[in-house]
Design an enzyme around this catalytic site. Structure first.
Site, mmCIF file in Angstrom:
data_model
loop_
_atom_site.group_PDB
_atom_site.id
_atom_site.type_symbol
_atom_site.label_atom_id
_atom_site.label_comp_id
_atom_site.label_asym_id
_atom_site.label_seq_id
_atom_site.Cartn_x
_atom_site.Cartn_y
_atom_site.Cartn_z
ATOM 1 C CB SER A 430 -70.089 -14.774 1.526
ATOM 2 O OG SER A 430 -69.495 -13.641 2.082
ATOM 3 C CG HIS A 451 -73.960 -17.571 -0.322
ATOM 4 N ND1 HIS A 451 -72.959 -18.397 -0.754
ATOM 5 C CD2 HIS A 451 -73.461 -16.310 -0.407
ATOM 6 C CE1 HIS A 451 -71.908 -17.674 -1.084
ATOM 7 N NE2 HIS A 451 -72.188 -16.403 -0.893
ATOM 8 C CD GLU A 463 -73.567 -22.377 -1.217
ATOM 9 O OE1 GLU A 463 -72.840 -23.365 -1.184
ATOM 10 O OE2 GLU A 463 -73.094 -21.223 -1.106
ATOM 11 C CG ASN A 501 -67.855 -18.505 -1.156
ATOM 12 O OD1 ASN A 501 -67.840 -18.378 -2.378
ATOM 13 N ND2 ASN A 501 -68.423 -17.610 -0.363
HETATM 14 P P1 NAI Z 1 -72.058 -3.531 1.731
HETATM 15 O O1 NAI Z 1 -71.031 -2.939 2.621
HETATM 16 O O2 NAI Z 1 -72.208 -3.066 0.352
HETATM 17 O O3 NAI Z 1 -73.481 -3.381 2.410
HETATM 18 C C1 NAI Z 1 -73.722 -3.577 3.783
HETATM 19 C C2 NAI Z 1 -74.805 -2.586 4.182
HETATM 20 O O4 NAI Z 1 -75.289 -2.932 5.464
HETATM 21 C C3 NAI Z 1 -74.311 -1.148 4.260
HETATM 22 O O5 NAI Z 1 -75.122 -0.325 3.474
HETATM 23 C C4 NAI Z 1 -74.456 -0.822 5.742
HETATM 24 O O6 NAI Z 1 -74.789 0.530 5.968
HETATM 25 C C5 NAI Z 1 -75.575 -1.741 6.128
HETATM 26 N N1 NAI Z 1 -75.668 -1.934 7.560
HETATM 27 C C6 NAI Z 1 -74.668 -2.104 8.445
HETATM 28 N N2 NAI Z 1 -75.192 -2.224 9.685
HETATM 29 C C7 NAI Z 1 -76.518 -2.142 9.563
HETATM 30 C C8 NAI Z 1 -77.594 -2.181 10.501
HETATM 31 N N3 NAI Z 1 -77.380 -2.342 11.797
HETATM 32 N N4 NAI Z 1 -78.848 -2.056 10.021
HETATM 33 C C9 NAI Z 1 -79.057 -1.909 8.711
HETATM 34 N N5 NAI Z 1 -78.088 -1.834 7.797
HETATM 35 C C10 NAI Z 1 -76.833 -1.961 8.223
HETATM 36 O O7 NAI Z 1 -71.786 -5.118 1.799
HETATM 37 P P2 NAI Z 1 -72.263 -6.249 0.785
HETATM 38 O O8 NAI Z 1 -71.192 -6.528 -0.163
HETATM 39 O O9 NAI Z 1 -73.618 -5.920 0.283
HETATM 40 O O10 NAI Z 1 -72.357 -7.508 1.749
HETATM 41 C C11 NAI Z 1 -73.445 -7.704 2.620
HETATM 42 C C12 NAI Z 1 -73.488 -9.159 3.056
HETATM 43 O O11 NAI Z 1 -73.592 -9.978 1.904
HETATM 44 C C13 NAI Z 1 -72.247 -9.635 3.789
HETATM 45 O O12 NAI Z 1 -72.657 -10.549 4.783
HETATM 46 C C14 NAI Z 1 -71.459 -10.342 2.722
HETATM 47 O O13 NAI Z 1 -70.626 -11.349 3.242
HETATM 48 C C15 NAI Z 1 -72.572 -10.949 1.920
HETATM 49 N N6 NAI Z 1 -72.246 -11.291 0.536
HETATM 50 C C16 NAI Z 1 -71.533 -10.437 -0.243
HETATM 51 C C17 NAI Z 1 -71.230 -10.764 -1.548
HETATM 52 C C18 NAI Z 1 -70.471 -9.813 -2.413
HETATM 53 O O14 NAI Z 1 -70.064 -10.220 -3.495
HETATM 54 N N7 NAI Z 1 -70.288 -8.567 -2.003
HETATM 55 C C19 NAI Z 1 -71.654 -12.051 -2.131
HETATM 56 C C20 NAI Z 1 -72.468 -12.839 -1.251
HETATM 57 C C21 NAI Z 1 -72.717 -12.468 0.038
#
Ligand code: NAI
Length: 723
Positions: A430, A451, A463, A501
C-alpha cells in the site's frame, strides 16, 4: 434492424425482444416506438388471442431505460414528457385486448420491472441469473414509468418501498414470495409455460393479473388504512433521512409519488411524472449518472491506451502471504474460477488463510448466493504451501507479505527462481514504490503493483501501478484479470502513496489538525458524514489501524515534506501505542468484540489544545478536509499519477467512498468552482502556511475558467512519460 420480432403460433404471439448489436435490451425511444406499433398490430389482428414477451438475450430480460438518452434532457419538462410517454405505453400494454405474459429470465431492471408489472401475468425462471430490481435511486432518480404506482398495488406498500428506496436485487424465489411474479419455472420450459398461461388467460380459465400472494393481515391493514399508511410513510422517510443525511433528494420524491397514488390514481401518475422530471435535473442525479458512465467506460478500458497488446489469460495464481489481504485476494480469485496456490511461512498461517476463504464462501451459501456444491468446487481451487512448490506454472504471483521492503525483496528473489518466464510479479503493497520493489528483480518489466482494498471481497476498486519499466502486456494482463475479479480498475503511475492513499493522506491529516485546533472528535466525523462520506475520517483511522496510519504518515513526510505531515494529535496517539479498533483502543472506545462506543475522551490528553473543545463551523471543517484532498488530486493529475480526471474521480469514489452524488474530487471542484477553490485555498494557506498552496494546474484552470474534470488525459501509458 428492429429490436422486436413477432411470431404467431396457434393464436398465441411470441414477442421476442432482442436489440441488435447490443448485449442488453433497453427501452430506447426507437424501441418504445416499435412497441407501440406492435400493440397496434396486436389490437387489430383478430387471429391473435394472447401474447408472450420474452427476451432474445442470454441473461438479460430488460435492463431498463437507455440511460444515454437521459443526457439529452436539458429541462425538467423534457424528462417529465419521457415519463409520460412511458406511462402511455405501459397503460396500453396493461389494457391491450390480448393478455401479455412476461417471461423473465436474467436481469430485469428498472423499466423492465415496470413493463412486467403492466403485463397480465409474470413468470420468472428459478435461476441465479434472474434478478429483479428498481435501481433508479442509484442514479438519483426513481421509477418513472408507473413503477411508484403499480408496484405498491402489486406487492404491498412496505415491500414496494423497500425495492424503490434501496434499489436492491430481488432474486427469483424472493420475487415469488413477495408476489412480484406469479410463477417460477426452469429456464428450459419458460417459453412453453408462458404460452400456456397466455392461452389460459385468453380463454378466461385464468384471471388477468391475479393477486400473486395473499399479503399478511398486518401489512394489508397498514396498506388499506390511511392512518397505517401514514405510519409506514413516516417511518420510511425517517429511515431515508437517517441514511442519506438529506443529501439525496430522489428517495424523498419517490415517497411523495407513491403517496400520491394512494390519494387518486391519475394524480399519482401525474405526480410521478412531474417529480421524475425534477429529479432528472438535480446535480445529484447528473453526478451519479456521470459515475455510471465513467465506470462503464473503465470496463472497456484496456489500461494501455491504443497500444495493440493482448492480455494473457491467468489460469493459475500464486499468492505470497496468507494474511488478511492474501486470503482476501485468494477468495475473490477462487470465486471467479482461478486456481490459487497460497504460500505463507508456516502451516498454521496457511491454514488460517484457507479458513478465512471458507468463511467468506460459506456466508455466500448462507445468503443463498451460491450452493454448497459451488462452495466446495471453489474451495477445491485453493491449495496451500509453505514452500514454492506449485509455483512453476503460475501465470501471476501477487505478493501480500509484511509491509517491509526487505521481506518483499526476499520473496521476490525466491519466487522468481521458480516462476515460468511469462509469469508476472505483482505487489499489493500500500505504500512502498513498485520501482523500489522491482530493484530486486531480474525482469523488472514483469513487475507491477496490484493494490487491492480491504475487505477485498467487498471493495470495488483495484489500483494497478505501473513503473517506467512495466511492459504494456503486463499492464494489460493485470487490468484484464482485475476486471475478471469483478473490480473497477484504474491504472496509475508509480509514486509514493500511488493515487488513492496519496489523496487520502492530506484529508486524514487535516481531520487530525482540526482536533489539534480544538474540534471534538465526533464533531469532525459528523461534519464529514454530513458531507456524504460513508464513515468519518477519525473512525476510518481507527479502522485502518493507527500503527499503519503512523507508518504511512512517515512515508508521506519523507516523500512530500511538511505538506503531508500528520497532525500532532495523531502522532502522539500512535506513539502511545494505541492501535485503533483491532487493539480495542483508539480515538473511540470499543467493547470486547470491537463494537465502537463513544469518543475516548482520554485522547484529548494527547492534543495540543487539551481537554477543552471548541465549537467549530462544520462548513469550515468540510472545506479544510475536502479541499486538501481535491487539491492533492489535482497535483496527481498534474504529475501524471492518474491518467485522467475521470480515473481520479472513480478512484476516490470507489476506493475511499468520496460522496458519489458529488461525482468525485474533480467533479466537486467544478461544482465548487476552480476560482473559488483557489481563493479559499489561498485564504486557508494564509492561516495554515504550507498546507493549502493551490496546485499549479488548479491555478491555471481557474485563470482560464476551464473545467477541472474535463481536463484531457495528462499521460498515456503508451508514452510512459508524465505530461
Ligand atoms: P498480514 O500481516 O495480515 O499478512 C501478511 C502475511 O504475510 C502473514 O501471514 C505473514 O506470515 C506472511 N509472510 C511474511 N513473510 C512471508 C514470507 N517470507 N513468505 C510468505 N509469507 C510471508 O498483512 P496484510 O494486512 O494482509 O498486508 C499484506 C500486504 O498488503 C502489505 O504489503 C500491506 O501494505 C498490503 N495492504 C494491506 C491492506 C490492509 O488494509 N491491511 C490494504 C492494501 C494493501
Amino acid at each position: 434492424m428492429p429490436a422486436l420480432s413477432l411470431h404467431v403460433s396457434d393464436s398465441i404471439a411470441t414477442i421476442t425482444f432482442d436489440m441488435p448489436e447490443a448485449s442488453l435490451n433497453t427501452f430506447s425511444r426507437a424501441v418504445q416506438e416499435e412497441f407501440v406499433a406492435l400493440f397496434d398490430r396486436l389490437e387489430r389482428d383478430d387471429s391473435i388471442a394472447g401474447a408472450v414477451l420474452i427476451s432474445g438475450k442470454a441473461d438479460n430480460f430488460i435492463a431498463g431505460a437507455d440511460i444515454e438518452e437521459f443526457l439529452t434532457w436539458s429541462t425538467p419538462q423534457q424528462a417529465e414528457q419521457a415519463s409520460r410517454t412511458g406511462h402511455a405505453m405501459l397503460e396500453r400494454l396493461e389494457r391491450l385486448r390480448v393478455p401479455v405474459v412476461a417471461a423473465i429470465h436474467g436481469s430485469c431492471l428498472g423499466g423492465g420491472v415496470e413493463a412486467a408489472l403492466a403485463c397480465a401475468y409474470r413468470i420468472a425462471t428459478d435461476h441465479p441469473r434472474t434478478v429483479l430490481a428498481l435501481p433508479e435511486v442509484q442514479l438519483g432518480l426513481f421509477p418513472g414509468a408507473g413503477g411508484t404506482q403499480r408496484l405498491p398495488r402489486t406487492i404491498g406498500l412496505q415491500a414496494a418501498l423497500d425495492m424503490i428506496l434501496t434499489g436492491k436485487n430481488i432474486r427469483a424465489r424472493k420475487a415469488m414470495q413477495i408476489g412480484l411474479v406469479h410463477e417460477l419455472v426452469h429456464p428450459a420450459i419458460l417459453h412453453r409455460i408462458a404460452v400456456q398461461r397466455a392461452r389460459e388467460i385468453a380463454d378466461r380459465v385464468r384471471a388477468r393479473n391475479p393477486r400473486a400472494r395473499r399479503r399478511d393481515a398486518k401489512a394489508l391493514l397498514l396498506d388499506d388504512n390511511p392512518v397505517g399508511r401514514a405510519l409506514v410513510f413516516r417511518q420510511a422517510r425517517e429511515q431515508v433521512l437517517k441514511k442519506t443525511r438529506g443529501n439525496y433528494p430522489a428517495p424523498l420524491a419517490a415517497l411523495e409519488a407513491v403517496a400520491a397514488g394512494f390519494q387518486d390514481r391519475d394524480h399519482g401518475y401525474r405526480v410521478e411524472a412531474r417529480l421524475f422530471g425534477e429529479m432528472a435535473m438535480t446535480a445529484e442525479s447528473r453526478e451519479l449518472i456521470g459515475i455510471f458512465f465513467a465506470s462503464t467506460a473503465l470496463k472497456k478500458d484496456s489500461g494501455v491506451g491504443e497500444e495493440l497488446v493482448s492480455p494473457r489469460a491467468v489460469h493459475k495464481l500464486g499468492i505470497l502471504g496468507a494474511g488478511f489481504m492474501g486470503a482476501g485476494i485468494a477468495t475473490v480469485a477462487v470465486q471467479r474460477g482461478t486456481i490459487v496456490r497460497l504460500k505463507d511461512a508456516d502451516l498454521a498461517r496457511v491454514g488460517k488463510g484457507l479458513a478465512s476463504i471458507r468463511e467468506v464462501l460459506r456466508a455466500g451459501v448462507t445468503r443463498r448466493r451460491i450452493t454448497r456444491q459451488q462452495m466446495d468446487d471453489q474451495l477445491l481451487l485453493a491449495g496451500g504451501t509453505v514452500d514454492y512448490s506449485g509455483f512453476g506454472n503460475v501465470d501471476l504471483v501477487i505478493e501480500a507479505v509484511f509491509e517491509d521492503l526487505h521481506v518483499k525483496h526476499k520473496v521476490l528473489r525466491e519466487v522468481e527462481a521458480v516462476l515460468p518466464p511469462h509469469a508476472i510479479f505483482a505487489s499489493n503493497t500500500s505504500t512502498i514504490p513498485i520501482t523500489r520493489i522491482a530493484e530486486a528483480s531480474e525482469r523488472p518489466e514483469r513487475v507491477v503493483g496490484m493494490h487491492f482494498f480491504s475487505p477485498v471481497h467487498k471493495m470495488p476498486l483495484l489500483e494497478v501501478i505501473v513503473t517506467r519499466e512495466t511492459a504494456p502486456e503486463v499492464t494489460a494482463t493485470v487490468v484484464a484479470y482485475g476486471k475478471q475479479l469483478g473490480k473497477t480498475v484504474i491504472v496509475v503511475q508509480d509514486a509514493p502513496g500511488f493515487y488513492v492513499n496519496r489523496i487520502l493522506a492530506p484529508y486524514l491529516n487535516e481531520a487530525g489538525r482540526l482536533i489539534d485546533g480544538g474540534a471534538a472528535i465526533d464533531a469532525v466525523d459528523r461534519a464529514m458524514l454530513d458531507f456524504g462520506f460513508p464513515v468519518g475520517p477519525i473512525t476510518l483511522l481507527d479502522e485502518v489501524g493507527l500503527d499503519i496510519a503512523g507508518k504511512s504518515g512517515a512515508i508521506f513526510v519523507e516523500a512530500f515534506g511538511d505538506r503531508l505531515a500528520p497532525s500532532s494529535t495523531l502522532r502522539r496517539v500512535v506513539e502511545s501505542g494505541r492501535l485503533g479498533r483491532k487493539g480495542r483502543q483508539g480515538f473511540y472506545l470499543y467493547d470486547g468484540k470491537g463494537k465502537r462506543g463513544g469518543v475516548d475522551a482520554s485522547v484529548y490528553g494527547f492534543t495540543p489544545s487539551g481537554a477543552n473543545r471548541v465549537e467549530m463551523d462544520a462548513t469550515e471543517m468540510q472545506e479544510r478536509c475536502v479541499l486538501s484532498m481535491a487539491n492533492e488530486a489535482v497535483r496527481c493529475l498534474e504529475e501524471g499519477i492518474v491518467r485522467s480526471a475521470r480515473d481520479g474521480d472513480i478512484g476516490a469514489v470507489f476506493g475511499i467512498g468520496f460522496p458519489p452524488f458529488r461525482g468525485g474530487p474533480f467533479r466537486f471542484l467544478d461544482a465548487y468552482g476552480a476560482a473559488r477553490a483557489v481563493d479559499r485555498l489561498e485564504e486557508l494557506n494564509s492561516r495554515f502556511s504550507g498546507r493549502f498552496v493551490p496546485a499549479d494546474l488548479l491555478l491555471h484552470l481557474a485563470r482560464k475558467g476551464r473545467a477541472v474534470s474535463r481536463r484531457p488525459n495528462g499521460w498515456s501509458v503508451t508514452q510512459r512519460t508524465p505530461a
